[in-house]
Design a protein around this motif. Sequence first.
Motif: not given
Length: 162
Positions: A120-122, A145-162
């Motif tokens: 996904g993208a974020g 050195i510092g801090g980072r926050y990354l928010a990603v919206t993703a579609n996930a699948s495991s085998g045949g289910s999503s």
Amino acid sequence: MPSLLVVAALTPASTCFAERRRAPPNVVTTNPLATVLAGTANVEYERAITPVVSLFVGPQVQFGYGVLLRSGADDKIFGLGLSAGARFYVFGDAPRGFFLSPQLEVAYVTLRRGSAEGSGAGFGIAALIGYQWLVADHFAISLGIGGRYLAVTANASSGGSS
């Protein structure tokens, strides 16, 4: 002896002491510490707009977790992104020296954890503190050195289910 003092007093200071060369306004920068610690490789184009402030933009590749981020044996991550931001050089010699840097980024990430996989993208924000050295006329090494926050919206699948 008095004639030597008169000559020394009349000689311009620039011939007595080596002047520090002004930093070039445009440099290509990379941060090898990010590669080792966070698994992120980056290259940036940086332009000094004042002696204290520079702006930068560049691509980055997330190819792993690095030594700081936790991952399981089967975890895999890959991402492509673009970051942009500013560097504020405390001692006014942009683009080299001690800096504080806020930045924004966009990214597309693919993650696999066990049998589950997703992508996904974020967007993200980061804040760094660091130091930058000029190692050639227009090339700099930046360590920070510092801090980072990354928010990603993703579609996930495991085998045949999503």
